[in-house]
Design an enzyme around this catalytic site. Structure first.
Site, PDB file in Angstrom:
ATOM      1  N   ASP A  18       0.855  -1.186   0.000  1.00  0.00           N
ATOM      2  CA  ASP A  18       0.000   0.000   0.000  1.00  0.00           C
ATOM      3  C   ASP A  18       0.888   1.232   0.000  1.00  0.00           C
ATOM      4  OD1 ASP A  18      -2.333   1.721   0.310  1.00  0.00           O
ATOM      5  OD2 ASP A  18      -3.340  -0.016   1.182  1.00  0.00           O
ATOM      6  N   GLY A  46       4.123   1.469  -2.729  1.00  0.00           N
ATOM      7  CA  GLY A  46       4.177   1.891  -4.117  1.00  0.00           C
ATOM      8  C   GLY A  46       2.797   2.190  -4.663  1.00  0.00           C
ATOM      9  N   ASP A  47       2.749   2.413  -5.956  1.00  0.00           N
ATOM     10  CA  ASP A  47       1.520   2.725  -6.688  1.00  0.00           C
ATOM     11  C   ASP A  47       1.107   1.484  -7.458  1.00  0.00           C
ATOM     12  OD1 ASP A  47      -0.470   3.604  -8.376  1.00  0.00           O
ATOM     13  OD2 ASP A  47       0.741   5.127  -9.385  1.00  0.00           O
ATOM     14  N   PHE A  48      -0.044   0.898  -7.103  1.00  0.00           N
ATOM     15  CA  PHE A  48      -0.391  -0.372  -7.741  1.00  0.00           C
ATOM     16  C   PHE A  48      -0.758  -0.232  -9.214  1.00  0.00           C
ATOM     17  CE2 PHE A  48      -4.449   0.051  -4.957  1.00  0.00           C
ATOM     18  CZ  PHE A  48      -5.132   0.809  -5.895  1.00  0.00           C
ATOM     19  N   HIS A  60     -13.683  -1.799  -6.929  1.00  0.00           N
ATOM     20  CA  HIS A  60     -14.909  -0.997  -7.005  1.00  0.00           C
ATOM     21  C   HIS A  60     -14.649   0.506  -6.875  1.00  0.00           C
ATOM     22  CE1 HIS A  60     -15.925  -1.133  -2.364  1.00  0.00           C
ATOM     23  NE2 HIS A  60     -14.752  -0.581  -2.614  1.00  0.00           N
TER      24      HIS A  60
END
Length: 343
Positions: A210, A234-236, A253
């Protein structure tokens, strides 16, 4: 004889009008629930019933107005007023206490926070313009706003953790995990679900992935999980850690279809050979029956850019990302496990 479907049973217009007016007042119940949660009134009922005056003194509130809030919530079975005018917590309302097992208090505060509440008052904008109302009200998209507002972000992440506490164990039990390997909880927040998985499967290792400020609240450090977990930040949308099983719980969602496809592509690239992706989300059922997903879908429409999805919609996103839907496993919660493998 006509073969056309019979029309709805005729209803007196006055009955219909009264019904719709009553429905339009429904927002006052969550408003009252928020008021009770903010002042912590439920914490002062743990030892038994008390009068509004006693509760007002304990919570430093106005006795008359507190009574009015409790009276409405009693109509929904959250509190109960006895013949002497004292209120008690019901079993349905017990988790409004901050110290209750699986306390819902912070989840209530999140769901009724102004960041959620105000956009829902502007649903007509969403319908007319096909866009979220959040950025119009707050000047930034949802997650960008949270990134620069630490207090609101904390309300959100603590609320999500509380929503998850009651569902993590039954969902972990419904998932089919291998005896060994690495599970990556992508966007896993404070790690409540990953903790439930590791507790059930002592041969597994886990990675909680996350943003750094979210990982600061991680709660995986228990004797039973010692040495079997790590965090990664990090940035997923750019990439995710490699693993045998990747989990996306209440993540897809939040995002538009094209963003979901990008995320799924990153997950597919990170899957070990023979690995699986578990998307844990509500699956919107067909028909007119009530389901929490149908209500939460409107909150997502108002505040974010995502949506709750049907099984065919999940299958379409998987296909676009080089995955295929293998099965949908219902759980005892409102969420299902939508499983995908490499196509």
């Amino acid at each position: 004889m006509s073969t056309e479907a019979a029309p709805d049973e005729a209803v007196d217009p006055r009955t219909s009008s009264a019904f719709l007016v009553n429905e339009s007042l429904g927002y006052l119940v969550p408003a009252a629930l928020r008021a009770a949660a903010v002042v912590g009134v439920a914490d002062h009922l743990a030892d038994g019933p008390r009068t509004p005056a006693e509760l007002a003194a304990a919570t430093r509130t106005d006795a008359r107005n507190l009574h009015r809030v409790l009276r409405l919530l009693a109509t929904r079975g959250i509190f109960e007023e006895d013949d002497s005018g004292r209120f008690r917590l019901t079993s349905a309302g017990d988790t409004l206490r901050s110290d209750a097992p699986c306390s819902a208090r912070t989840a209530v505060l999140m769901n009724t926070d102004r960041s959620m509440w105000l956009p829902t008052a502007d649903l007509s904008r969403c319908v007319s313009e096909g866009t979220s109302a959040f950025e119009h009200l707050f000047g930034l998209p949802f997650f960008e706003y949270f990134a620069q507002d630490e207090e609101t972000a904390d309300v959100f992440h603590c609320g999500m953790a509380a929503m998850s506490d009651a569902e993590n164990e039954p969902i972990a039990a419904a998932c089919d995990f291998p005896p060994t390997g690495t599970v990556v909880d992508v966007g896993g927040g404070h790690g409540g679900f990953l903790l439930a998985v590791l507790d059930r499967h002592p041969g597994l290792r886990g990675i909680l992935y996350d943003r750094p400020h979210v990982l600061a609240g991680a709660r995986l450090d228990t004797p039973g999980t010692a040495g079997r977990w790590s965090t990664a930040s990090g940035d997923f949308f750019s990439g995710v850690p490699e693993g045998d099983v990747l989990v996306l719980k209440r993540i897809m969602h939040d995002w538009e279809d094209d963003q979901c496809v990008t995320l799924l592509e990153r997950c597919r690239a990170a899957l070990a050979p023979g690995g699986r992706l578990l998307v844990v989300d509500a699956v919107v059922p067909p028909g007119n029956a009530p389901h929490q997903a149908k209500a939460l879908d409107l909150l997502l429409m108002a505040a974010l850019v995502g949506r709750e999805r049907t099984e065919p919609e999940f299958a379409g996103l998987f296909e676009a990302a080089g995955l295929k839907l293998s099965r949908v496993v219902p759980t005892s919660t409102v969420l299902s496990v939508v499983e995908a493998v490499a196509a």
